[in-house]
Motif scaffolding. Structure first.
Motif, PDB file in Angstrom:
ATOM      1  N   ARG A   1      18.794 -16.231 -17.929  1.00 40.45           N
ATOM      2  CA  ARG A   1      18.710 -15.221 -16.865  1.00 40.45           C
ATOM      3  C   ARG A   1      17.265 -14.845 -16.504  1.00 40.45           C
ATOM      4  O   ARG A   1      17.035 -14.173 -15.510  1.00 40.45           O
ATOM      5  CB  ARG A   1      19.457 -13.944 -17.265  1.00 40.45           C
ATOM      6  CG  ARG A   1      20.911 -14.157 -17.647  1.00 40.45           C
ATOM      7  CD  ARG A   1      21.777 -14.547 -16.488  1.00 40.45           C
ATOM      8  NE  ARG A   1      23.187 -14.584 -16.905  1.00 40.45           N
ATOM      9  CZ  ARG A   1      24.010 -15.550 -16.631  1.00 40.45           C
ATOM     10  NH1 ARG A   1      23.613 -16.590 -15.916  1.00 40.45           N
ATOM     11  NH2 ARG A   1      25.262 -15.514 -17.046  1.00 40.45           N
TER      12      ARG A   1
ATOM     13  N   ARG B   1      31.034 -17.594  -9.398  1.00 38.73           N
ATOM     14  CA  ARG B   1      29.853 -16.772  -9.181  1.00 38.73           C
ATOM     15  C   ARG B   1      29.928 -15.499  -9.988  1.00 38.73           C
ATOM     16  O   ARG B   1      30.988 -14.869 -10.096  1.00 38.73           O
ATOM     17  CB  ARG B   1      29.699 -16.396  -7.694  1.00 38.73           C
ATOM     18  CG  ARG B   1      29.616 -17.537  -6.716  1.00 38.73           C
ATOM     19  CD  ARG B   1      28.679 -18.703  -6.942  1.00 38.73           C
ATOM     20  NE  ARG B   1      27.378 -18.492  -7.483  1.00 38.73           N
ATOM     21  CZ  ARG B   1      26.800 -19.326  -8.365  1.00 38.73           C
ATOM     22  NH1 ARG B   1      27.425 -20.383  -8.788  1.00 38.73           N
ATOM     23  NH2 ARG B   1      25.591 -19.106  -8.799  1.00 38.73           N
ATOM     24  N   ARG B   2      28.797 -15.076 -10.492  1.00 40.13           N
ATOM     25  CA  ARG B   2      28.672 -13.817 -11.219  1.00 40.13           C
ATOM     26  C   ARG B   2      28.754 -12.661 -10.227  1.00 40.13           C
ATOM     27  O   ARG B   2      28.360 -12.805  -9.078  1.00 40.13           O
ATOM     28  CB  ARG B   2      27.315 -13.745 -11.907  1.00 40.13           C
ATOM     29  CG  ARG B   2      27.048 -14.861 -12.865  1.00 40.13           C
ATOM     30  CD  ARG B   2      25.671 -14.727 -13.481  1.00 40.13           C
ATOM     31  NE  ARG B   2      25.679 -13.575 -14.366  1.00 40.13           N
ATOM     32  CZ  ARG B   2      24.639 -12.768 -14.532  1.00 40.13           C
ATOM     33  NH1 ARG B   2      23.529 -12.960 -13.892  1.00 40.13           N
ATOM     34  NH2 ARG B   2      24.710 -11.748 -15.362  1.00 40.13           N
TER      35      ARG B   2
ATOM     36  N   ASN C   1      22.257 -18.405 -12.547  1.00 43.62           N
ATOM     37  CA  ASN C   1      23.387 -17.493 -12.388  1.00 43.62           C
ATOM     38  C   ASN C   1      24.715 -18.094 -12.820  1.00 43.62           C
ATOM     39  O   ASN C   1      25.773 -17.538 -12.540  1.00 43.62           O
ATOM     40  CB  ASN C   1      23.481 -17.023 -10.929  1.00 43.62           C
ATOM     41  CG  ASN C   1      22.348 -16.087 -10.603  1.00 43.62           C
ATOM     42  OD1 ASN C   1      22.088 -15.144 -11.336  1.00 43.62           O
ATOM     43  ND2 ASN C   1      21.647 -16.371  -9.519  1.00 43.62           N
TER      44      ASN C   1
END
Length: 189
Positions: free
Chosen positions: A125, A184-185, A135
């Motif tokens: 990150r 996706r986060r 990500n």
């Protein structure tokens, strides 16, 4: 197709393709879509890859786990669910793999030698991350099922949490949930 690039499903649909499958295709889904097509009832165009929202898309998953038995079990479960799994034994190897290849999801043991899951996810990150996609969602794997451990994993940058031993149904539901999020986060708040 063996994989789908972002936007590929939309391009194929625009070209008139009725349904798109990611290999391997389950026979029940193939039969259902063929029957719909032959009956001239179009599959759901809102579904970009599969016509069945419960049918998981074949995912490319990185597994970072130091215990051989756990790796073999996870590899077997993921293969049975129709996913591709790349296995590494520590966080350092996970970062190297993420720098070479894009993965839909990472299953990360939190206690590993050399570089544990906490260190690896912080490096992933970080602004200077070597990963092709910093990500990429990371799911923590731990035998410690207490709330404090979950909070620590999430605070370190992991996105989800599973306890070991991993149960196939729980893992399948978790993968489907991330598939439905588009791998996706969630946006940072």
């Amino acid at each position: 197709t063996s994989a789908t690039a972002q936007g590929e499903a939309e391009r194929l649909r625009a070209a008139g393709v009725a349904a798109i499958f990611v290999k391997p295709v389950r026979s029940t889904l193939l039969y259902r879509v063929m029957a719909q097509t032959l009956a001239h009832t179009a599959p759901d165009p809102a579904s970009p890859v599969s016509t069945d929202p419960e049918e998981p898309v074949s995912a490319n998953i990185l597994v970072a786990e130091d215990e051989l038995t756990n790796r073999l079990v996870l590899q077997g479960i993921l293969r049975k669910l129709g996913h591709r799994a790349t296995m590494v034994v520590n966080g350092r190897e996970a970062l190297a793999a993420l720098a070479q290849e894009r993965f839909d999801l990472v299953l990360m043991d939190i206690r590993m030698p050399d570089m544990d899951g906490y260190e690896a996810v912080r490096a992933l990150r970080a602004a200077d991350s070597p990963a092709l996609d910093p990500n990429t969602p990371v799911i923590a794997l731990t035998a410690n099922a207490v709330a404090e451990e979950r909070a620590k994993c999430l605070a370190a940058g992991m996105d989800d949490f599973l306890t070991k031993p991993v149960i196939m149904d729980t893992l399948a539901k978790t993968i489907v949930a991330w598939q439905q999020r588009g791998w996706r986060r969630p946006a940072a708040s």
